[in-house]
Design an enzyme around this catalytic site. Sequence first.
Site, PDB file in Angstrom:
ATOM      1  N   ASP A   1       2.903   2.368   2.424  1.00  0.00           N
ATOM      2  CA  ASP A   1       3.425   2.919   3.679  1.00  0.00           C
ATOM      3  C   ASP A   1       3.523   1.906   4.802  1.00  0.00           C
ATOM      4  O   ASP A   1       2.646   1.100   5.044  1.00  0.00           O
ATOM      5  CB  ASP A   1       2.695   4.191   4.130  1.00  0.00           C
TER       6      ASP A   1
ATOM      7  N   CYS B   1       0.817  -1.217   0.000  1.00  0.00           N
ATOM      8  CA  CYS B   1       0.000   0.000   0.000  1.00  0.00           C
ATOM      9  C   CYS B   1       0.844   1.257   0.000  1.00  0.00           C
ATOM     10  O   CYS B   1       0.321   2.371   0.002  1.00  0.00           O
ATOM     11  CB  CYS B   1      -0.918   0.017   1.206  1.00  0.00           C
TER      12      CYS B   1
ATOM     13  N   CYS C   1      -2.659   8.842   6.389  1.00  0.00           N
ATOM     14  CA  CYS C   1      -1.291   8.734   6.898  1.00  0.00           C
ATOM     15  C   CYS C   1      -1.235   8.986   8.398  1.00  0.00           C
ATOM     16  O   CYS C   1      -0.440   8.390   9.126  1.00  0.00           O
ATOM     17  CB  CYS C   1      -0.372   9.729   6.204  1.00  0.00           C
TER      18      CYS C   1
ATOM     19  N   CYS D   1       5.089   8.314   2.129  1.00  0.00           N
ATOM     20  CA  CYS D   1       5.128   9.629   1.492  1.00  0.00           C
ATOM     21  C   CYS D   1       5.490  10.714   2.501  1.00  0.00           C
ATOM     22  O   CYS D   1       5.706  10.443   3.688  1.00  0.00           O
ATOM     23  CB  CYS D   1       3.773   9.934   0.868  1.00  0.00           C
TER      24      CYS D   1
END
Lengths: 395, 395, 130, 130
Positions: free
Chosen positions: D35, D33, D102, D58
């Site tokens: 992360d 995915c 995130c 990211c």
Amino acid sequence: MGHSVYLDHASTTYTKPEVLKEMLPYFTDLYGNPSSVHRYGREARKALDQARERTAAALNADPNEIYFTGSGTEADNWAVKGTALANSKKGNHIITSSIEHHAVLYTCKYLERNGFEVTYLPVDEYGLVDPEQVRNAITDKTILVSVMAANNEIGTIQPIGEIGAIAREKGILFHTDAVQAVGSIPIDVKEMNIDLLSLSAHKFYGPKGAGALYMRKGVKSEQIMHGGAQERNRRAGTENLPAIVGLGKAIELAVTDIPQRNARLEALRNRLIDGILSTVENTRLNGHPIKRLAGNVNFSFEFIEGEALLLSLDIKGIAGSSGSACTSGSLDPSHVLLAIGLSHEIAHGSLRLTLGDRNTEEDIDYVLEVLPEVVQRLREMSPLFNQNKGGRTYV
Amino acid sequence: MGHSVYLDHASTTYTKPEVLKEMLPYFTDLYGNPSSVHRYGREARKALDQARERTAAALNADPNEIYFTGSGTEADNWAVKGTALANSKKGNHIITSSIEHHAVLYTCKYLERNGFEVTYLPVDEYGLVDPEQVRNAITDKTILVSVMAANNEIGTIQPIGEIGAIAREKGILFHTDAVQAVGSIPIDVKEMNIDLLSLSAHKFYGPKGAGALYMRKGVKSEQIMHGGAQERNRRAGTENLPAIVGLGKAIELAVTDIPQRNARLEALRNRLIDGILSTVENTRLNGHPIKRLAGNVNFSFEFIEGEALLLSLDIKGIAGSSGSACTSGSLDPSHVLLAIGLSHEIAHGSLRLTLGDRNTEEDIDYVLEVLPEVVQRLREMSPLFNQNKGGRTYV
Amino acid sequence: MYSEQVMDHFMNPRNVGEIENPDGVGEVGNARCGDIMKVFMKIENDIIVDVKFKTFGCGAAIATSSMSTELIKGKTVDEALRVTNKKVTEALGGLPPVKLHCSVLAEEAIKAAIEDYKNKQAEKQTADSI
Amino acid sequence: MYSEQVMDHFMNPRNVGEIENPDGVGEVGNARCGDIMKVFMKIENDIIVDVKFKTFGCGAAIATSSMSTELIKGKTVDEALRVTNKKVTEALGGLPPVKLHCSVLAEEAIKAAIEDYKNKQAEKQTADSI
Ligand SMILES: Cc1ncc(COP(=O)(O)O)c(C=O)c1O
Ligand SMILES: Cc1ncc(COP(=O)(O)O)c(C=O)c1O
């Protein structure tokens, strides 16, 4: 010959210098793609956001209810096809008027070929849609009402607030093609109960190549341009940033001081209308005498044909337009002129002069000097016109 | 910090000054609508015709086989939907590749939801479509083959001449998305048996907001933009004349001296590729080593994520792009990188650097100075990277 | 859009007007379609010694009226019948494709006027021979 | 796109690294995915005396890793559990909508590390009590 009088602003306007000035950096310096992560992209994104905010502010909408398109035509196509396709389970009936722009009308014709039913409401002799007829046309299959805010040919301003209220009351989507209206009529999408609205920058001193669709939050609509995730995943294609920036600036200017600009334009317009009526016989003003766009003049001149009139005026430095079939290469004259009850023959002899911010009283006086001669010359050539009797009836 | 190295030309280019210069008069002076009878209209029509001739000349097509659109995306949508809908009586099968741009892929998905069947051909590890697979995929229901001329992410150049020959032999329409190819690969629609071709001005130093569809004379296609009679009654909407003029000028420049410009770009590109391969471990060059666009560099860097890499480079003044999911807000990394066989994890760590005419050797050397440090910094933060072992295998 | 010749014949049309007691008159087209052309002829010894027209129509219609009357003036009836719309268009330096039907209008009006002349001649002869 | 605080924490991330013999370790996300965040904690008397992280992801993933570890350092375990992704996002001056997931990653990684710590404590106690 020194004269150059542009009276075709409803067809397209020049881009105002202050609009072009805001656009220029986006061609050569700030040329990034708004989807990019890097600084060029971020600069572009910022400009895109600002244009969206300005557009939203002009309509009393929310920025994320504004979707940029490549033209007013695309906005119309999207509004009508997108809602029709997305709501086809609810019903297959659309109500529109018989004097819409072809961008709406031919989209409706396309939908008719694909299982939809469309009611084309008639208009009265002034081009007005009757809101009660909208109400009466609604069935339990109706999913969309699309009536333009103002007509591009005869300038008639429709009672879109009333139509919007009826549609909202019945729980039916209301789209208005406001391509001619923005900058001329104050628009408040909330107050007027508008669910979708189309506009096009080059009609209000912005650049060609940028339009927008306002779509109220929650409106169910299908995408018609498939591809990248631009415009919150609803309209694909790299954004035409310079033009969108121009649209943003132009719409901000356009909705500022509407009353003052209209007052000036209306004075010129009335001078032109009164002048024509008092110097040229056998003419007819098309459109509503009062409920009309401040810059719109539309006349029919009996016994002559519109394109010949346009050409003659052009030679004298006057740029106008016509609903004559011969200007478009089609067989029939303007559907709008026919819809307000003109015969084919009279409709062929129509002339539209649309005023803009740079026009002056001198322009008007010049037209009033030239036009009667030009009409007379063509009439003298016409087999329909009898100098003594002042014309014969059409066959 | 003085550095500003733009390496995202495949995303969008700046408009060349000589292109902008030709466009400018059409905003403020020659602003007429090409459909108008008067002199403003005629001036506009002349410019439109010239742009059409220039575009036709660049492709070895006939001017009246060129239709201007608002974007490459619109050209793709039109090419695929228009031919599919117009030929649905003949069959409902479309062949395309799995690495097309979303403007083609999502249009195909849309058609699948509406009764069409689509074969998405696989590509090899370099991103090449095998023409024999095209031949084998053809059934008696096949109406369209759409394979891009060059890929926007990995730069792989497809054997479109061979594919065109097969399609022609079988009497099936062949569309190619040449948005990335124009100006980089010589294109001859006749020699290559191309029936439809899409292009977009802002990819070859023209403005945003203008694309074109080449449609061979006699190709049956439905309109997708309904309204006015523009573009010989096949694509409605007031023409975006300044941008179309820019497209015309830009394509003329773009197809001039392709070999010389490519030689320069390839030298820079190879310097960059060789430099990266020799200074950064655990990397992979994506795309074909030779059959690739002169300006395209695409690498995967193991153990790190692409957006973080882009941001880091951006801070150093280097603008690139990535097939990482995180740059687009989608969940999956680029479908192109997955199609050439990369695992999700490796695809996330991709970096695309696309060179343009203003890039210099100094730019490349600067990237080669900065990139290894940046990659190293991110790897040191990564739980997947073990400094001593040089990385662990992905879970 | 239009050639110089078209614009010249539109702005300075030759032979506009009517002829009193013409030998032949032809009128084609109708106002509904946006163009009507009426041609008047004076014919002596089978020669078109004078011709006039009146036209309701677009620039191309007026210019083709003017040019076609010019082309037949002084010609014999048979020669006039051989002046096709193609020749008129050529003499005008071409017409935009959507306007080609206007040149047909002129050809048809001339034919109609000559037809009218011939009918009248035939009537006269019949009257004479009775 | 990103706020100044995000960029600061991305470029100068606090608490990057690993802890030898940590009292709690949490790893969430997966490379597929795009992360992964791994958190290491040193906990004394229920207080997080040190915390380090490693993140594959990211800019937002790295910045939230940095900020969230800053926010829990020196806090008790219970206080740390109350550091939600919302708080982390606020402390960073906001995140673009598409990046909000995130911040969830960081919250989950911290919870996982504390869970690991608690499990180890429980094991120890069980071991002790045997
Ligand atoms: C009322 C109306 N709707 C739609 C359009 C289409 O706009 P565009 O030509 O910018 O696509 C126009 C103008 O042409 C218009 O006047
Ligand atoms: C191969 C390819 N096709 C189509 C497009 C769409 O072009 P545009 O964004 O100009 O509509 C692009 C670029 O975004 C592209 O690279």
